[in-house]
Design an enzyme around this catalytic site. Sequence first.
Site, PDB file in Angstrom:
ATOM      1  N   CYS A 199       9.868 -23.172 -52.912  1.00  0.00           N
ATOM      2  CA  CYS A 199      10.016 -22.262 -54.054  1.00  0.00           C
ATOM      3  C   CYS A 199      10.575 -20.917 -53.580  1.00  0.00           C
ATOM      4  O   CYS A 199      10.366 -20.499 -52.444  1.00  0.00           O
ATOM      5  CB  CYS A 199       8.663 -22.054 -54.727  1.00  0.00           C
ATOM      6  SG  CYS A 199       8.764 -21.033 -56.220  1.00  0.00           S
TER       7      CYS A 199
ATOM      8  N   ASP B 186       9.553 -18.139 -54.551  1.00  0.00           N
ATOM      9  CA  ASP B 186       8.436 -17.182 -54.587  1.00  0.00           C
ATOM     10  C   ASP B 186       8.366 -16.369 -53.280  1.00  0.00           C
ATOM     11  O   ASP B 186       8.351 -16.939 -52.188  1.00  0.00           O
ATOM     12  CB  ASP B 186       7.125 -17.965 -54.784  1.00  0.00           C
ATOM     13  CG  ASP B 186       5.957 -17.050 -55.126  1.00  0.00           C
ATOM     14  OD1 ASP B 186       5.662 -16.129 -54.336  1.00  0.00           O
ATOM     15  OD2 ASP B 186       5.339 -17.254 -56.179  1.00  0.00           O
TER      16      ASP B 186
ATOM     17  N   ARG C  80       6.064 -14.923 -51.852  1.00  0.00           N
ATOM     18  CA  ARG C  80       4.854 -15.080 -51.030  1.00  0.00           C
ATOM     19  C   ARG C  80       4.897 -16.330 -50.164  1.00  0.00           C
ATOM     20  O   ARG C  80       4.071 -16.521 -49.270  1.00  0.00           O
ATOM     21  CB  ARG C  80       3.612 -15.148 -51.936  1.00  0.00           C
ATOM     22  CG  ARG C  80       3.416 -13.929 -52.800  1.00  0.00           C
ATOM     23  CD  ARG C  80       2.431 -14.201 -53.911  1.00  0.00           C
ATOM     24  NE  ARG C  80       2.915 -15.251 -54.808  1.00  0.00           N
ATOM     25  CZ  ARG C  80       2.217 -15.726 -55.844  1.00  0.00           C
ATOM     26  NH1 ARG C  80       1.024 -15.247 -56.098  1.00  0.00           N
ATOM     27  NH2 ARG C  80       2.722 -16.677 -56.610  1.00  0.00           N
TER      28      ARG C  80
ATOM     29  N   HIS D 229       3.701 -24.818 -54.234  1.00  0.00           N
ATOM     30  CA  HIS D 229       2.586 -23.907 -53.937  1.00  0.00           C
ATOM     31  C   HIS D 229       1.751 -23.689 -55.187  1.00  0.00           C
ATOM     32  O   HIS D 229       2.271 -23.648 -56.298  1.00  0.00           O
ATOM     33  CB  HIS D 229       3.107 -22.574 -53.387  1.00  0.00           C
ATOM     34  CG  HIS D 229       3.861 -21.750 -54.398  1.00  0.00           C
ATOM     35  ND1 HIS D 229       3.313 -20.650 -55.013  1.00  0.00           N
ATOM     36  CD2 HIS D 229       5.096 -21.886 -54.926  1.00  0.00           C
ATOM     37  CE1 HIS D 229       4.204 -20.132 -55.845  1.00  0.00           C
ATOM     38  NE2 HIS D 229       5.286 -20.857 -55.819  1.00  0.00           N
TER      39      HIS D 229
ATOM     40  N   CYS E 165       2.162 -21.180 -58.789  1.00  0.00           N
ATOM     41  CA  CYS E 165       3.621 -21.108 -58.929  1.00  0.00           C
ATOM     42  C   CYS E 165       3.969 -20.655 -60.349  1.00  0.00           C
ATOM     43  O   CYS E 165       3.605 -21.324 -61.324  1.00  0.00           O
ATOM     44  CB  CYS E 165       4.241 -22.479 -58.640  1.00  0.00           C
ATOM     45  SG  CYS E 165       6.041 -22.482 -58.771  1.00  0.00           S
TER      46      CYS E 165
END
Length: 209
Positions: A41, A43, A45, A97, A100
């Site tokens: 992803c 993302d 993080r 994750h 998400c």
Amino acid sequence: MKIDKIFKNNEEWVQQKLTLDKDYFKNLSKGQDPDILYIGCSDSRVTAEELMGVAPGDAFVHRNIANMVPNTDLSAMSVIDYAVVYLKVKHIVVCGHYYCGGVKAAMESADLGILNPWLRNIRDVYRIHKDELNAITDEDAKYKRLVELNVQEQCINVIKTAEVQSAYIDRGIKVHGWVFDVHSGKLIDLKIDFAKVMEDVMEIYRLKK
Ligand code: CO
């Protein structure tokens, strides 16, 4: 984070690497031979190299919203083709994750414009696994399970490609489904029964004799 700081960080990083190995970048420039294709992803993080503890050159990486592998997505399909046919990676990882945002958005009823067709792929995952997901009463548990099922379905999309089917028959390439738990930092192997999934998928999607 100030943009100028990034260039200062970069200078320090170059010095660190050269202190340990003066030929580090000279060797890096010779080419890449990664064993892993990582699909994750976007993302912020969920970093790819950092969470796996691998160095530059170790993993070929593709990231998008909710680690999707849509069958008609030219970017994802090109990445798989290049990684499998030219780089000859031994493993393909789809890493989702928990928490998400893309998966969360797909669980809600909202018109999100250009994101609609992208998130529709996740809604399709929900539809395929509707009975299991609707039976989960706890919203958080349902959200987590959809993250896992989405990883599983994206692994299936990877296996649907002719390149991966050929590499499986010729040299036993493996596809793995993982989830990164943002809350604990732990990487979880979903232990997808790859041989069985491959068999099931090939029954319908076989492209190679
Ligand atoms: Co995400």
